[in-house]
Design a protein around this motif. Structure first.
Motif, PDB file in Angstrom:
ATOM      1  N   GLY A 151       0.825  -1.200   0.000  1.00 49.62           N
ATOM      2  CA  GLY A 151       0.000   0.000   0.000  1.00 49.62           C
ATOM      3  C   GLY A 151       0.854   1.242   0.000  1.00 49.62           C
ATOM      4  N   GLU A 208       0.024   5.224   4.552  1.00 49.42           N
ATOM      5  CA  GLU A 208      -0.806   4.332   5.367  1.00 49.42           C
ATOM      6  C   GLU A 208       0.023   3.242   6.032  1.00 49.42           C
ATOM      7  OE1 GLU A 208      -4.364   2.729   3.712  1.00 49.42           O
ATOM      8  OE2 GLU A 208      -5.355   4.689   3.629  1.00 49.42           O
ATOM      9  N   GLU A 225      -7.928  -2.514   9.561  1.00 48.45           N
ATOM     10  CA  GLU A 225      -9.286  -2.311   9.072  1.00 48.45           C
ATOM     11  C   GLU A 225      -9.489  -0.888   8.556  1.00 48.45           C
ATOM     12  OE1 GLU A 225      -8.884  -5.759  11.335  1.00 48.45           O
ATOM     13  OE2 GLU A 225      -8.496  -3.695  12.022  1.00 48.45           O
ATOM     14  N   ARG A 226      -8.777   0.069   9.132  1.00 48.98           N
ATOM     15  CA  ARG A 226      -8.935   1.465   8.726  1.00 48.98           C
ATOM     16  C   ARG A 226      -7.920   1.870   7.660  1.00 48.98           C
ATOM     17  NH1 ARG A 226      -7.845   4.967  13.022  1.00 48.98           N
ATOM     18  NH2 ARG A 226      -8.718   6.623  11.732  1.00 48.98           N
ATOM     19  N   ALA A 227      -6.939   1.013   7.407  1.00 47.07           N
ATOM     20  CA  ALA A 227      -5.954   1.295   6.357  1.00 47.07           C
ATOM     21  C   ALA A 227      -6.544   0.828   5.030  1.00 47.07           C
ATOM     22  CB  ALA A 227      -4.627   0.585   6.654  1.00 47.07           C
ATOM     23  N   GLY A 228      -7.442   1.623   4.488  1.00 44.22           N
ATOM     24  CA  GLY A 228      -8.243   1.190   3.358  1.00 44.22           C
ATOM     25  C   GLY A 228      -7.474   0.922   2.084  1.00 44.22           C
ATOM     26  N   LYS A 229      -6.272   1.493   1.958  1.00 44.23           N
ATOM     27  CA  LYS A 229      -5.495   1.310   0.742  1.00 44.23           C
ATOM     28  C   LYS A 229      -4.387   0.276   0.899  1.00 44.23           C
ATOM     29  CE  LYS A 229      -6.395   6.018  -0.886  1.00 44.23           C
ATOM     30  NZ  LYS A 229      -5.792   7.310  -1.313  1.00 44.23           N
ATOM     31  N   GLU A 231      -3.304  -3.564   1.244  1.00 47.71           N
ATOM     32  CA  GLU A 231      -3.757  -4.928   0.972  1.00 47.71           C
ATOM     33  C   GLU A 231      -2.908  -5.897   1.789  1.00 47.71           C
ATOM     34  OE1 GLU A 231      -4.870  -7.530  -2.982  1.00 47.71           O
ATOM     35  OE2 GLU A 231      -2.988  -6.408  -3.002  1.00 47.71           O
TER      36      GLU A 231
END
Length: 270
Positions: free
Chosen positions: A228, A232, A244-248, A250
């Motif tokens: 990512g 992040e 869970e909050r690190a949306g970018k 993988e």
């Protein structure tokens, strides 16, 4: 990053921290450090800045003992005066590092080209990470950390802190973690990064001994690969952002390694 770039980052992130704290009540909880209130955060980072400035300005060859550290920090102010006290210590540290000679000799505790390079880097990241804490206490995210600083901070954590004997990141069964920043200089085809942190790829092997770290890619798949943007991955690995909050970001592979990291990848000073 150069020393001047780290000092610029220290100045910038320290100012952002103060701005977030100014919008926050001293009693506000700090979600990223559940045992702290905002006042505790300011006392901590203000103390660290004064402690570091004393070591650099005096050219101390050994760490301060408890009495010496208390003298360098001075009396802690009441809550109403904390923000001004923090700003004063931050400014002193920036000025101290700016004025320090390149050939400064003093105590440091991580591998670095020079003691001055160590202290500029360490305080830039100490301040940037706690700025994220101040944002969390304020209840609103601030600007994302610059890519270069984020890459550098991942490198300091992964290659500086984790392989130390004081690190408690261990596993009875060998496990591997690959961290890959999609915005590192080595992320694209044909990219040739000059330094490990610019390359944006690190591989940790976690065993019963201190972790070993290599940079770059491996033909063997890791047990867990985190991929990512650096802005992040940086707070995720410093345990300021949940997966869970690190949306970018993988996460491919054994996600139980995330729990191990969260529990054990703590930074221990000196």
């Amino acid at each position: 990053m150069e020393i001047t770039e780290h000092i610029d980052a220290l100045r910038r992130e320290g100012t952002r921290l103060a701005e977030a704290a100014a919008r926050t009540e001293p009693s506000a909880p700090v979600p990223t450090c559940p045992e702290w209130q905002s006042a505790d955060l300011l006392r901590h980072i203000g103390s660290v800045h004064r402690w570091a400035a004393a070591i650099v300005s005096r050219g101390l060859r050994a760490p301060l003992d408890e009495a010496g550290a208390q003298a360098a920090i001075g009396p802690l102010p009441p809550d109403a005066e904390l923000l001004g006290w923090y700003r004063e210590g931050h400014a002193v540290l920036v000025d101290t590092l700016t004025a320090a000679p390149v050939d400064l000799e003093c105590w440091s505790f991580l591998p670095s080209p020079t003691p001055l390079a160590f202290w500029a880097r360490r305080q830039a990241h100490e301040t940037a990470i706690h700025r994220l804490d101040a944002d969390a206490a304020a209840g609103a995210p601030g600007p994302v950390v610059d890519t270069a600083l984020a890459l550098d901070g991942i490198d300091e954590l992964v290659r500086g802190f984790m392989p130390r004997g004081r690190s408690v990141l261990r596993s009875d069964v060998p496990r591997t973690l690959q961290v890959r920043a999609t915005d590192g200089a080595g992320a694209g085809p044909g990219a040739g990064a000059a330094t490990a942190e610019e390359a944006g790829s690190w591989r940790l092997t976690i065993t019963q001994e201190p972790p070993t770290v290599t940079t770059g890619e491996s033909p063997e798949p890791a047990d867990l690969t985190l991929t990512g943007p650096a802005h992040e991955l940086y707070p995720l690995l410093w345990n300021r952002l949940s997966a869970e909050r690190a949306g970018k970001v993988e996460a491919i592979g054994d996600r139980s390694l995330l729990a191990l990291w969260s529990d054990a990848a703590a930074v221990r000073w000196s």
